[in-house]
Design an enzyme around this catalytic site. Structure first.
Site, short mmCIF file in Angstrom:
data_model
loop_
_atom_site.label_atom_id
_atom_site.label_comp_id
_atom_site.label_asym_id
_atom_site.label_seq_id
_atom_site.Cartn_x
_atom_site.Cartn_y
_atom_site.Cartn_z
N TYR A 83 2.04 -1.42 15.26
CA TYR A 83 1.16 -1.60 14.11
C TYR A 83 1.28 -0.44 13.15
O TYR A 83 1.21 0.71 13.55
CB TYR A 83 -0.29 -1.70 14.59
N LYS B 296 -2.66 -3.00 8.34
CA LYS B 296 -2.85 -4.44 8.12
C LYS B 296 -2.06 -4.83 6.88
O LYS B 296 -1.73 -4.00 6.05
CB LYS B 296 -4.33 -4.74 7.93
N ASP C 120 0.88 -1.17 0.00
CA ASP C 120 0.00 0.00 0.00
C ASP C 120 0.91 1.21 0.00
O ASP C 120 1.63 1.46 0.98
CB ASP C 120 -0.88 -0.05 1.26
C1 F6R Z 1 -7.54 -0.62 7.79
C2 F6R Z 1 -7.41 0.69 7.16
C3 F6R Z 1 -8.37 1.75 7.51
C4 F6R Z 1 -7.72 2.82 8.39
C5 F6R Z 1 -8.74 3.90 8.82
C6 F6R Z 1 -8.10 5.03 9.62
O1 F6R Z 1 -6.51 -1.48 7.40
O2 F6R Z 1 -6.49 0.92 6.39
O3 F6R Z 1 -9.51 1.23 8.11
O4 F6R Z 1 -7.15 2.23 9.52
O5 F6R Z 1 -9.32 4.47 7.67
O6 F6R Z 1 -7.01 5.50 8.92
P1 F6R Z 1 -6.08 6.70 9.41
O7 F6R Z 1 -5.59 6.36 10.81
O8 F6R Z 1 -4.98 6.72 8.39
O9 F6R Z 1 -6.92 7.94 9.41
MG MG Z 2 -4.08 2.15 3.10
MG MG Z 3 -4.87 -2.27 2.09
#
Ligand code: F6R
Ligand code: MG
Ligand code: MG
Length: 370
Positions: free
Chosen positions: A232, A235, A15
């Site tokens: 972390y 994912k 990603d």
């Molecule tokens: C799960 C994922 C999303 C983000 C969520 C918050 O793998 O990528 O669910 O965790 O959108 O993202 P941030 O912390 O970047 O605002």
């Molecule tokens: Mg992402």
């Molecule tokens: Mg992803």
């Protein structure tokens, strides 16, 4: 007689920036990757390639003759991800370079953030392969379907009625916490195997071998970003390569393993259990509560390393009922809100406020009065 040349299939993904948020992939990132891999194909580093995406993950499917863990191939993938990151930065896409944990390449892409599944084999008379790619989940998500494909006679009829499969398969299982692996033979050690595979946050199937000749049958990416980074950072959205037919599961047996939308870790903020929903590539665009988690399946016939395909298998209407069930389960799980088992156990969450909250309330914790 010279040994027949092995072909290597390397699927490497990362990603490197989402569009919009963490939903999907901007086409300009795919173009950057296409161009770079075309140059590598012209220079004969690659035999062939495909660029695709599952949700916000850029997937590089590559064939070559240099074997697994080859520094040139890994560097190629790393450079593509760096280029795509620069494009994501120009476009101000979300979380540009998210999975790249280092500034410089150190010889092997494993441990640097991207996910990587690879296998080498001598191409059979006909070589049908399926590449599974998932988003908003973690590598353990493949434990159940891989067990179904290679170990469960209720899924794979060939285990019972095909003489070339009847001996079963050997599973390589990685303990991600202690970074060591064990090989278990199925069906003889099936119950031992399930002790581990049934705990997918720690034990992950990474390779399956045909027992008789020890030939590779399947390979999954088992990188866990949280362990790599010491915390972390997202994912790890795993990939899986499965060889099919003629002594391996039939295409339909491999796909059937995804007909049950089992619960996996991931979804919103990498911190929830939700159903794994098989979809066509154009539907691998997680939206509801950033999910539910998705998996796509690209089928290829290999022709001397050339990727003839893909066939986008999960677009088939025979998976409509699975998707409907997945959404019913998603709805049910969502109603738990911040409660386990929808929310992951404390140790598995990608985000947590627990240390801060505990520290702030430390003085208010007292021994309970008997
Ligand atoms: C799960 C994922 C999303 C983000 C969520 C918050 O793998 O990528 O669910 O965790 O959108 O993202 P941030 O912390 O970047 O605002
Ligand atoms: Mg992402
Ligand atoms: Mg992803």
């Amino acid at each position: 007689m010279p040994k027949p040349r092995e072909i290597t299939v390397s699927v490497i993904k990362a990603d490197v920036g989402g569009w919009v948020g963490h939903a999907t992939m901007h086409h300009e990132l795919m173009q950057v990757a296409e161009r770079a891999l075309l140059v590598a194909k012209k220079s004969k580093l690659l035999v062939d390639f495909r660029v695709t995406h599952c949700g916000d993950d850029l997937e590089l499917i590559m064939t070559h003759t240099r074997g697994t863990e080859n520094p040139k191939i890994h560097k190629l993938a790393w450079d593509v991800f760096m280029k795509a990151t620069r494009k994501a930065q120009q476009l101000k896409l979300y979380a540009a370079g998210q999975d790249l944990l280092s500034d410089s390449f150190s010889g092997n892409i494993k441990g640097m953030g991207p996910g990587c599944a690879e296998m080498s084999f001598v191409e059979r008379k006909s070589e049908p392969l399926i590449i599974f790619m998932a988003d908003k989940t973690s590598p353990g998500a493949y434990n159940l379907p891989v067990f179904r494909m290679f170990g469960d006679p209720f899924n794979t009829a060939g285990l019972v009625i095909d003489p070339s499969m009847h001996d079963g398969f050997t599973f390589g299982v990685l303990d991600v916490l202690e970074n060591r692996e064990v090989r278990l033979s199925c069906p003889e050690e099936m119950y031992d195997l399930l002790v581990f595979l049934g705990a997918p946050s720690r034990y992950m199937v990474h390779t399956v071998y045909r027992k008789k000749v020890g030939e590779v049958a399947a390979a999954a990416s088992t990188q866990k970003l949280n362990l790599m980074a010491g915390r972390y950072v997202g994912k790890d959205d795993p990939v899986l390569i499965v060889r099919t037919q003629s002594g391996f599961p039939a295409v339909g047996e491999a796909l059937e393993a995804f007909a049950f939308p089992h619960l996996v870790e991931g979804w919103m903020r990498g911190s929830h259990h939700g159903p794994l929903m098989p979809v066509a590539t154009e539907d691998a665009q997680p939206t509801r509560f950033d999910g539910p988690p998705r998996v796509i399946a690209h089928g290829f016939q290999l022709n001397r390393g050339i990727l003839v395909g893909p066939v986008d298998f999960f677009g088939d209407p025979s998976f409509d009922l699975t998707r409907q069930r997945a959404m019913d389960i998603a709805d049910y799980m969502r109603r738990h809100g911040p409660f386990e088992p929808h929310r992951l156990p404390l140790a598995e969450m990608e985000y947590t406020t627990l240390p801060q909250v505990k520290e702030r309330l430390e003085k208010r914790f007292k021994k309970p009065k008997d």
